[in-house]
Motif scaffolding. Structure first.
Motif, PDB file in Angstrom:
ATOM      1  N   ARG A  93      63.664 -29.699  41.690  1.00 43.10           N
ATOM      2  CA  ARG A  93      63.399 -28.358  42.216  1.00 43.10           C
ATOM      3  C   ARG A  93      64.096 -28.154  43.548  1.00 43.10           C
ATOM      4  O   ARG A  93      64.252 -29.084  44.329  1.00 43.10           O
ATOM      5  N   THR A  96      63.794 -25.420  46.798  1.00 46.01           N
ATOM      6  CA  THR A  96      63.045 -24.332  47.426  1.00 46.01           C
ATOM      7  C   THR A  96      63.813 -23.865  48.651  1.00 46.01           C
ATOM      8  O   THR A  96      64.258 -24.677  49.455  1.00 46.01           O
ATOM      9  N   CYS A 150      63.447 -21.205  51.884  1.00 49.76           N
ATOM     10  CA  CYS A 150      62.459 -20.453  52.647  1.00 49.76           C
ATOM     11  C   CYS A 150      63.169 -19.636  53.726  1.00 49.76           C
ATOM     12  O   CYS A 150      64.059 -20.141  54.400  1.00 49.76           O
ATOM     13  N   GLU A 202      60.608 -14.181  52.505  1.00 50.24           N
ATOM     14  CA  GLU A 202      60.556 -14.644  51.113  1.00 50.24           C
ATOM     15  C   GLU A 202      60.780 -16.148  51.000  1.00 50.24           C
ATOM     16  O   GLU A 202      61.442 -16.756  51.841  1.00 50.24           O
ATOM     17  N   THR A 203      60.240 -16.718  49.935  1.00 46.86           N
ATOM     18  CA  THR A 203      60.467 -18.110  49.563  1.00 46.86           C
ATOM     19  C   THR A 203      60.756 -18.137  48.069  1.00 46.86           C
ATOM     20  O   THR A 203      60.041 -17.496  47.289  1.00 46.86           O
ATOM     21  N   CYS A 204      61.789 -18.846  47.663  1.00 46.16           N
ATOM     22  CA  CYS A 204      62.173 -18.942  46.252  1.00 46.16           C
ATOM     23  C   CYS A 204      62.255 -20.408  45.845  1.00 46.16           C
ATOM     24  O   CYS A 204      62.759 -21.228  46.602  1.00 46.16           O
ATOM     25  N   THR A 205      61.783 -20.718  44.640  1.00 43.93           N
ATOM     26  CA  THR A 205      61.862 -22.070  44.099  1.00 43.93           C
ATOM     27  C   THR A 205      62.554 -22.008  42.747  1.00 43.93           C
ATOM     28  O   THR A 205      62.252 -21.138  41.935  1.00 43.93           O
ATOM     29  N   GLU A 209      64.035 -24.454  39.363  1.00 48.72           N
ATOM     30  CA  GLU A 209      64.103 -25.733  38.666  1.00 48.72           C
ATOM     31  C   GLU A 209      65.531 -25.944  38.195  1.00 48.72           C
ATOM     32  O   GLU A 209      66.136 -25.042  37.617  1.00 48.72           O
ATOM     33  N   HIS A 239      62.264 -32.833  45.025  1.00 46.99           N
ATOM     34  CA  HIS A 239      62.094 -31.466  45.501  1.00 46.99           C
ATOM     35  C   HIS A 239      62.854 -31.326  46.822  1.00 46.99           C
ATOM     36  O   HIS A 239      62.454 -31.897  47.831  1.00 46.99           O
ATOM     37  N   LYS A 296      64.085 -29.007  49.927  1.00 46.75           N
ATOM     38  CA  LYS A 296      63.656 -27.793  50.619  1.00 46.75           C
ATOM     39  C   LYS A 296      64.708 -27.401  51.650  1.00 46.75           C
ATOM     40  O   LYS A 296      65.184 -28.247  52.403  1.00 46.75           O
TER      41      LYS A 296
END
Length: 162
Positions: free
Chosen positions: A49, A51, A53, A81-84, A86, A114, A116
């Motif tokens: 993933r 993410t 931010c 906004e925050t988007c994640t 896969e 993950h 970030k």
């Protein structure tokens, strides 16, 4: 095997031992090739993933940040906004821009990892001066990966000698 006068060779065509009826097709096996040697069935890898931010206090709050992963546009982010996303494990090219500044990260993700990132549109020292003169000002893009404390390398102990 048949050898022709020009020196080339060809194998004879073998007739199939069976015939398909009503347009049936052959499908590849459901398990990985080579798994039968180990007598195991492999499961697909867990996805990784990413993410991104955009919630920093340093952000000016103006202008969108455009994000693409492996050349495919995936988000247009506003402030807050925050988007994640896969993605498959492996190497990826992550790009972000605010139409003036571009930042690129080449990352390799393991299954289940993950990553970030934080995106910030910052104003510079002369930005507001340009706002009064031109009616617009540049926003500098900061796009960095955030690491958790467990992911950071531990500092080397320093030995003091007298």
């Amino acid at each position: 095997m048949r050898i022709f006068s020009d020196g080339t060779a060809a194998w004879p065509r073998l007739r199939p031992a069976f015939a398909f009826r009503s347009g049936a097709t052959v499908e590849p096996p459901a398990i990985d090739i080579g798994a039968d040697v180990l007598n195991i069935e492999r499961t697909p890898a867990e996805p990784a993933r990413i993410t991104i931010c955009r919630q920093s206090r340093e952000d000016a709050g103006y202008r969108e940040v455009f994000v693409s992963i492996d050349g495919e546009s995936v988000a247009i982010m506003q402030f807050g906004e925050t988007c994640t996303f896969e993605v498959k494990p492996g190497p990826h090219k992550l790009r972000a821009h605010n139409t003036l500044f571009w930042k690129t990260h080449h990352i390799v993700l393991r299954p289940g990892e993950h990553a970030k990132f934080i995106a910030i549109n910052k104003t510079g020292r002369i930005s507001f001066g340009l706002l009064f003169m031109l009616g617009a000002f540049p926003l500098y893009l900061t796009f960095e990966r955030e690491f958790e404390k467990s992911q950071l390398p531990s500092p080397k102990p320093q030995i003091k000698t007298a």
